[in-house]
Design a protein around this motif. Structure first.
Motif, short mmCIF file in Angstrom:
data_model
loop_
_atom_site.label_atom_id
_atom_site.label_comp_id
_atom_site.label_asym_id
_atom_site.label_seq_id
_atom_site.Cartn_x
_atom_site.Cartn_y
_atom_site.Cartn_z
N GLY A 319 -45.09 -10.98 17.95
CA GLY A 319 -46.20 -10.33 17.27
C GLY A 319 -45.89 -9.96 15.83
O GLY A 319 -46.46 -9.03 15.27
N ASP A 320 -45.00 -10.73 15.20
CA ASP A 320 -44.56 -10.40 13.84
C ASP A 320 -45.10 -11.41 12.85
O ASP A 320 -44.85 -12.61 12.97
N ALA A 321 -45.85 -10.95 11.84
CA ALA A 321 -46.36 -11.82 10.78
C ALA A 321 -45.22 -12.12 9.81
O ALA A 321 -45.24 -11.74 8.64
N ASN A 322 -44.22 -12.84 10.30
CA ASN A 322 -43.00 -13.06 9.52
C ASN A 322 -43.18 -14.26 8.59
O ASN A 322 -42.76 -15.37 8.90
N TRP A 323 -43.81 -14.01 7.45
CA TRP A 323 -44.11 -15.12 6.54
C TRP A 323 -42.82 -15.68 5.92
O TRP A 323 -42.80 -16.83 5.49
N PRO A 365 -55.31 -5.28 10.09
CA PRO A 365 -55.94 -6.47 10.67
C PRO A 365 -54.92 -7.56 11.02
O PRO A 365 -55.11 -8.32 11.97
N VAL A 366 -53.85 -7.63 10.26
CA VAL A 366 -52.83 -8.64 10.54
C VAL A 366 -52.14 -8.32 11.87
O VAL A 366 -51.98 -9.19 12.73
N ALA A 367 -51.77 -7.06 12.06
CA ALA A 367 -51.11 -6.66 13.31
C ALA A 367 -52.05 -6.88 14.50
O ALA A 367 -51.64 -7.33 15.57
N GLU A 368 -53.34 -6.58 14.27
CA GLU A 368 -54.33 -6.77 15.33
C GLU A 368 -54.44 -8.25 15.68
O GLU A 368 -54.45 -8.63 16.86
N HIS A 369 -54.51 -9.09 14.64
CA HIS A 369 -54.59 -10.54 14.85
C HIS A 369 -53.36 -11.03 15.63
O HIS A 369 -53.50 -11.80 16.58
N LEU A 370 -52.20 -10.58 15.24
CA LEU A 370 -50.96 -11.04 15.88
C LEU A 370 -50.84 -10.57 17.32
O LEU A 370 -50.12 -11.14 18.12
N SER A 371 -51.56 -9.50 17.66
CA SER A 371 -51.47 -9.00 19.03
C SER A 371 -52.37 -9.81 19.97
O SER A 371 -52.27 -9.68 21.19
#
Lengths: 408, 408
Positions: A319-323, A365-371
């Motif tokens: 669940g990490d947006a690790n760009w 919103p990014v964390a929500e998307h990743l979940s």
């Protein structure tokens, strides 16, 4: 091993019959299991065939023979054996395939070369000829069944049956397309690493069908990856019975050819995505859009470098947006890229722009998307017009459990 | 995250001092941790330098500058920052590197281009210039320390400190070589995805040192893989102070040049293997010998296809001599191979020969070999004279835990 249904599974769709296609299944008992494992699909006389095959240098006899057969463009039957891939089995493997083709062609009164055979399962054990012979005899005697029985019978480690449909108008005639597919691991590009079959009642020349299938394959089966591994048996075949009353299309310029090509590509995309949804251990379905690359092919390679990166796939699992890991994957792709023009978005939110992190981007919103279980990654390279979309899944403990712990 | 020591760790070796090399460490506090994270290594005047760098298209400023600097062949200092990779940080990243080089060169009275800088750690955060400035000031004031302190200070996610030594005779002079290395994930070929530094008192021209380092790299750092991922910062530098009294070697034909090249390759191999031994989640060290390939490079590519295959790596993790997955990996490598000449052995026992499984091979020694932590896979292609050895580790739940579960 307990194969629980993938959390990304889709329900089995309603599928029409395709005129000129008759489906039968039987128990050849290639493994010691309680299920049908031999599929026999009879095709009307005059059926056109097209095919794309694994690029593996160690391809199975089925693939070697299939490549030769499809050159002639005509098919009367398809046989699929599940439970034994018959790969890496030398001359005995080839004999087993030839025996099946002969037995079926004797029955149908056609050429052995019009009988296509696929096998999937364990590598290195020659397909037992006695079981195949008895299985074919049984299936030829059995009553026709529906698509669902066929998808169940071609499956091996699949956790749900995978099929899709679409249709197109060619002139005044509506043509139907149905596809079935199996595969869940050993899935990589350069060809869907799996078995996939498309059936249509359209009237189309073998040469044009081949051209369209190859083009569809490039944008669909060749754009999916589960683990970067490629099987020795991968095959996609398309059969067109010609029973829809459309005027036979033979050229991309014919009326309705564009519509049919679009439908074929759409169907292949659905089938390819189903394979990713059954990726071993998959918990999340990942769509990677790459735009602004030097070319479409370059975009596809970059997308696959991202989609094959264990570090990207584990980050998504976590669940990490690790760009940063996406940057790494772009960098290693071996394709033209300019670090200082690179931008990366997760779920539509830019986290990196023009080679630098976006400070203070909205993390919520990014964390929500990743979940969620449908993850979108967008990569803008800013150096050209090439674009591609690649589909993959995350890399989880489930993958390790399936592929390392199966003996314990 | 609790980083427990790899079960494949080796004890830290006794290392000699290298004349002309002075090691110092300090706490720049690049992260909020209780340890030295800035390493400063002063090199005698006249030190030759050679370097190989990541092929990533998104390389860090450190790599960009390092590539330019090594062309001039002279070095006076090496600075390594741990905790921040300073990669994907745009012009601010570059400024931070240039500031460090200026501060050090002002102190030493040398050119900024003679100060090599590496950074390792998180991507996307510019290296904080104030912390770097205070760290450099502190380190220049500090007392010299030993190699162990340097290996600890350059480490990030490493679970044990990694260093090795060797020596060689050039004429009557004995020259010493010491190497230190860091890296445990994001390790892939096309260059060790890591930071590695070799120090020697040999007198050798920069051009010859570069030639030898590139050749050593091809057979060592470029033959290891943990996860197929390649970092944006990978760097291997070799520094030769010239303090051993050997006649300077400038050509491969000079007396002692062969011995030195062999020692350098040996040292690089030891360092590369240490990185694999610290592969994230590694439980088994895997050696893959590929022989009979079309060329050495083809053998290396095939070895890496095997070493990067998640299906092969999980099979080894599960103690399974799954040669079918090795066949698959050979097939997908995109290199010349002939299925019917392919042979595969585990721990010296042939399980497949000439394209077919060996029936009735003795499973007991194979199972015993697979239950250990040093696994040998041998692949004979039977089509040419090319050979290569590749090292990797197995793929375990530990890898997923480290790379997916780090946020939980």
């Amino acid at each position: 091993m307990d194969l629980t249904r993938s959390p990304l599974a889709l329900p089995f769709p309603e599928l029409p019959e395709i005129e000129g296609v008759t489906v039968r299944v039987a128990r050849a008992q290639y493994k010691d299991w309680d299920r049908a494992d031999l599929t026999f699909i009879e095709l009307a006389e005059g059926t056109s065939v097209a095919g794309v095959f694994t690029k593996s240098a160690c391809a199975s006899s089925e693939v070697e023979l299939g490549r030769e057969q499809r050159e002639r463009g005509k098919a009367r039957a398809l046989v699929v054996n599940a439970g034994n891939a018959n790969a890496f089995t030398g001359y005995r493997g080839r004999e087993a395939v030839e025996q099946i083709a002969k037995q079926v062609s004797d029955h149908l009164g056609c050429e052995p070369g019009e009988v296509f055979v696929s096998s999937t399962g364990v590598i290195g054990v020659p397909l037992p000829q006695d079981k195949a012979r008895r299985g074919i005899a049984a299936v030829l005697d059995s009553a026709p069944v529906g698509w669902r029985e066929a998808t169940d019978a071609i499956a091996t480690t699949d956790t749900f049956p995978k099929a899709a449909r679409t249709s197109a108008m060619i002139g005044d005639a509506r043509v139907e397309l149905v596809g079935v597919v199996k595969g869940s691991g050993m899935i990589a590009p350069d060809m869907a690493t799996m078995l996939g079959y498309v059936f249509t009642d359209a009237a189309i020349s073998p040469a044009l069908l081949q051209e369209m299938l190859e083009r569809a394959n490039e944008q669909t089966f060749s754009c999916i990856t589960v683990d970067g591994d490629t099987s020795t048996s991968d095959t996609v075949l398309a059969f067109a019975t010609g029973k829809a009353a459309n005027p036979t299309i033979t050229s991309q310029d014919d009326a309705g050819a564009d519509a049919f090509a679009a439908a074929l590509t759409d169907l292949c995309r659905k089938l390819a995505q189903l394979v990713v949804r059954d990726g071993e251990g998959a918990q999340k379905f990942i769509t990677i859009d790459v735009v602004g690359a030097a070319s479409d092919e370059s975009a596809r390679r970059i997308g696959l470098a991202i989609g094959n990166s264990p570090l990207v796939k584990t980050a998504i699992a976590g669940g990490d947006a690790n760009w940063g890991r996406v940057v790494m994957a772009v960098g290693k792709a071996g394709e033209p890229a300019d670090r200082d023009r690179l931008s990366i978005a997760f779920g539509g939110v830019w986290t990196a722009r023009d080679g630098q992190p976006v400070e203070d981007y909205d993390e919520r919103p990014v964390a929500e998307h990743l979940s969620g279980d449908a993850i979108d990654i967008r990569v803008e390279l800013g150096i050209g017009q090439g674009h591609a979309t690649v589909w993959t899944c995350d890399l989880t403990h489930g993958y390790i459990a399936i592929n390392a712990d199966y003996r314990s």
